[in-house]
Design a protein around this motif. Structure first.
Motif, PDB file in Angstrom:
ATOM      1  N   SER A 153      44.634  51.950  43.724  1.00 54.82           N
ATOM      2  CA  SER A 153      43.997  50.732  43.258  1.00 54.82           C
ATOM      3  C   SER A 153      42.567  50.614  43.771  1.00 54.82           C
ATOM      4  N   PRO A 154      41.693  49.975  42.980  1.00 57.10           N
ATOM      5  CA  PRO A 154      40.264  50.007  43.288  1.00 57.10           C
ATOM      6  C   PRO A 154      39.881  49.221  44.536  1.00 57.10           C
ATOM      7  N   THR A 155      39.781  49.913  45.672  1.00 54.08           N
ATOM      8  CA  THR A 155      39.254  49.284  46.874  1.00 54.08           C
ATOM      9  C   THR A 155      37.734  49.372  46.874  1.00 54.08           C
ATOM     10  N   LEU A 156      37.177  50.111  45.923  1.00 53.65           N
ATOM     11  CA  LEU A 156      35.730  50.175  45.749  1.00 53.65           C
ATOM     12  C   LEU A 156      35.373  49.309  44.546  1.00 53.65           C
ATOM     13  N   PRO A 157      34.521  48.314  44.732  1.00 53.91           N
ATOM     14  CA  PRO A 157      34.290  47.326  43.664  1.00 53.91           C
ATOM     15  C   PRO A 157      33.741  47.924  42.382  1.00 53.91           C
ATOM     16  N   TRP A 158      32.991  49.029  42.486  1.00 50.69           N
ATOM     17  CA  TRP A 158      32.412  49.609  41.273  1.00 50.69           C
ATOM     18  C   TRP A 158      33.443  50.378  40.443  1.00 50.69           C
ATOM     19  N   ASN A 185      35.543  41.313  31.276  1.00 55.10           N
ATOM     20  CA  ASN A 185      35.114  39.929  31.487  1.00 55.10           C
ATOM     21  C   ASN A 185      34.943  39.573  32.962  1.00 55.10           C
ATOM     22  N   ARG A 186      34.500  40.535  33.759  1.00 59.03           N
ATOM     23  CA  ARG A 186      34.192  40.203  35.150  1.00 59.03           C
ATOM     24  C   ARG A 186      32.946  39.321  35.195  1.00 59.03           C
ATOM     25  N   PRO A 187      32.893  38.357  36.113  1.00 58.20           N
ATOM     26  CA  PRO A 187      31.694  37.526  36.232  1.00 58.20           C
ATOM     27  C   PRO A 187      30.467  38.390  36.501  1.00 58.20           C
ATOM     28  N   ILE A 188      29.311  37.943  36.028  1.00 55.00           N
ATOM     29  CA  ILE A 188      28.088  38.727  36.196  1.00 55.00           C
ATOM     30  C   ILE A 188      27.764  38.923  37.674  1.00 55.00           C
ATOM     31  N   ALA A 189      28.075  37.924  38.511  1.00 52.85           N
ATOM     32  CA  ALA A 189      27.826  38.070  39.951  1.00 52.85           C
ATOM     33  C   ALA A 189      28.643  39.221  40.523  1.00 52.85           C
ATOM     34  N   THR A 190      29.885  39.356  40.062  1.00 53.45           N
ATOM     35  CA  THR A 190      30.747  40.448  40.515  1.00 53.45           C
ATOM     36  C   THR A 190      30.182  41.790  40.079  1.00 53.45           C
ATOM     37  N   GLN A 191      29.669  41.854  38.860  1.00 52.61           N
ATOM     38  CA  GLN A 191      29.087  43.096  38.358  1.00 52.61           C
ATOM     39  C   GLN A 191      27.835  43.483  39.144  1.00 52.61           C
ATOM     40  N   ILE A 192      26.994  42.497  39.438  1.00 54.09           N
ATOM     41  CA  ILE A 192      25.774  42.778  40.204  1.00 54.09           C
ATOM     42  C   ILE A 192      26.135  43.270  41.605  1.00 54.09           C
ATOM     43  N   ALA A 193      27.103  42.599  42.232  1.00 56.38           N
ATOM     44  CA  ALA A 193      27.513  42.991  43.583  1.00 56.38           C
ATOM     45  C   ALA A 193      28.097  44.398  43.583  1.00 56.38           C
ATOM     46  N   ALA A 194      28.932  44.705  42.589  1.00 52.59           N
ATOM     47  CA  ALA A 194      29.569  46.023  42.528  1.00 52.59           C
ATOM     48  C   ALA A 194      28.540  47.126  42.332  1.00 52.59           C
ATOM     49  N   ASP A 195      27.604  46.914  41.409  1.00 51.24           N
ATOM     50  CA  ASP A 195      26.582  47.931  41.153  1.00 51.24           C
ATOM     51  C   ASP A 195      25.686  48.125  42.375  1.00 51.24           C
ATOM     52  N   ALA A 222      25.986  52.438  48.877  1.00 51.21           N
ATOM     53  CA  ALA A 222      26.946  53.378  49.459  1.00 51.21           C
ATOM     54  C   ALA A 222      26.525  54.826  49.273  1.00 51.21           C
ATOM     55  N   VAL A 223      25.868  55.137  48.154  1.00 51.50           N
ATOM     56  CA  VAL A 223      25.463  56.527  47.902  1.00 51.50           C
ATOM     57  C   VAL A 223      24.010  56.782  48.300  1.00 51.50           C
ATOM     58  N   ALA A 237      22.803  36.317  41.010  1.00 51.25           N
ATOM     59  CA  ALA A 237      22.192  37.287  41.921  1.00 51.25           C
ATOM     60  C   ALA A 237      22.373  36.836  43.367  1.00 51.25           C
ATOM     61  N   ARG A 238      22.229  35.525  43.588  1.00 51.00           N
ATOM     62  CA  ARG A 238      22.433  34.980  44.933  1.00 51.00           C
ATOM     63  C   ARG A 238      23.893  35.147  45.358  1.00 51.00           C
ATOM     64  N   GLU A 239      24.814  34.875  44.440  1.00 49.16           N
ATOM     65  CA  GLU A 239      26.239  35.039  44.744  1.00 49.16           C
ATOM     66  C   GLU A 239      26.563  36.501  45.052  1.00 49.16           C
ATOM     67  N   ALA A 240      25.914  37.407  44.340  1.00 50.54           N
ATOM     68  CA  ALA A 240      26.145  38.839  44.579  1.00 50.54           C
ATOM     69  C   ALA A 240      25.696  39.232  45.976  1.00 50.54           C
ATOM     70  N   MET A 241      24.572  38.689  46.421  1.00 44.37           N
ATOM     71  CA  MET A 241      24.094  39.025  47.759  1.00 44.37           C
ATOM     72  C   MET A 241      25.034  38.487  48.832  1.00 44.37           C
ATOM     73  N   LEU A 242      25.636  37.338  48.578  1.00 42.79           N
ATOM     74  CA  LEU A 242      26.628  36.809  49.516  1.00 42.79           C
ATOM     75  C   LEU A 242      27.830  37.745  49.614  1.00 42.79           C
ATOM     76  N   GLN A 243      28.240  38.306  48.466  1.00 44.14           N
ATOM     77  CA  GLN A 243      29.360  39.245  48.475  1.00 44.14           C
ATOM     78  C   GLN A 243      28.988  40.531  49.203  1.00 44.14           C
ATOM     79  N   LEU A 244      27.781  41.001  49.000  1.00 45.03           N
ATOM     80  CA  LEU A 244      27.328  42.205  49.704  1.00 45.03           C
ATOM     81  C   LEU A 244      27.340  41.982  51.214  1.00 45.03           C
ATOM     82  N   GLU A 245      26.998  40.772  51.633  1.00 45.05           N
ATOM     83  CA  GLU A 245      27.048  40.464  53.061  1.00 45.05           C
ATOM     84  C   GLU A 245      28.492  40.473  53.555  1.00 45.05           C
ATOM     85  N   THR A 246      29.411  39.946  52.751  1.00 47.32           N
ATOM     86  CA  THR A 246      30.827  39.957  53.122  1.00 47.32           C
ATOM     87  C   THR A 246      31.324  41.382  53.322  1.00 47.32           C
TER      88      THR A 246
END
Length: 224
Positions: free
Chosen positions: A3-8, A14-24, A30-31, A56-65
């Motif tokens: 199962s995807p433990t890597l967000p990308w 239909n993933r939220p755009i914030a989730t897509q930005i954070a994953a990308d 990571a690479v 974009a702000r929400e994505a940065m919060l996820q990246l910090e998490t």
């Protein structure tokens, strides 16, 4: 890969755009496409993904998490640099999770066989990628993820999802380091699999600790 433990790798529609930005962004960090010390800004992330600044702000919060950035008020998110302590602690947790999973699985022959069946195609794919370090890193991560997650422990899965991006970043650094010996790493994975097949929990724990430490000696981290 399990199962995807890597967000990308999460391909749900239909993933939220914030989730897509954070994953990308997590994948690029990571690479190494986004390097430690780089500053991510809301306006830039929003523009790159055709989004407003709120996701974009929400994505940065996820990246910090995920431990990949450190937020700097009114400036953006600074990409973190792996430290010696972080590496030591992450590898210790990985060894603990994999050793615990094997200890629970080993006494049950059917569960042991199930794990061996799951590891076999990963080992084969890794052997085929010995001359392709970036691809080898993907299969290296998959091998260790299979070991840790095959016990089907939902709390462990939560931990792996949280730590996945940082663990993959370390894996990528290790495999692409100039001193990495990919055939030797694959042989060690075969030996670890052999310990699983024999139900040798003590031997597995000794090998996994040595394997992780030696495999991550070839790249630089900063002192904390």
């Amino acid at each position: 890969m399990p199962s995807p433990t890597l967000p990308w790798l999460d391909d749900r529609e239909n993933r939220p755009i914030a989730t897509q930005i954070a994953a990308d962004s997590a994948r690029r960090i990571a690479v190494g496409a986004i390097e430690p010390g780089e500053l991510l800004r809301e306006v830039d992330l929003a523009e790159e993904h055709g989004a407003s600044r709120t996701p974009a702000r929400e994505a940065m919060l996820q990246l910090e998490t995920w431990g990949l950035v450190r937020l700097i008020p009114k400036k953006g998110a600074l990409v973190t640099t792996p430290t010696a302590r972080e590496r030591e602690e992450l590898l210790s947790v990985r060894a603990m999770l994999e050793g615990h999973a094997v200890a629970r699985i080993a006494p049950d022959e059917s569960r042991r066989e199930s794990l061996l069946e799951a590891l076999a195609p990963v080992l084969e794919a890794q052997q085929s990628a010995v001359g392709q370090p970036a691809e080898f890193a993907v299969h290296d991560y998959a091998f260790h993820l299979t070991l840790a997650s095959h016990d089907d422990n939902r709390v462990v899965e939560e931990v792996l999802r949280s730590l996945g991006p940082r663990l993959f970043r370390l894996t990528h650094l290790a495999i692409l380091s100039p001193t990495a010996d990919l055939p030797a790493l694959h042989r060690e994975h075969v030996e670890l699999t052999g310990a699983v097949a024999r139900g040798d929990v003590a031997g597995f724990r000794e090998m996994i600790d040595r394997h992780l430490r030696s495999g991550h000696d070839g790249y630089q981290v900063v002192a904390e």
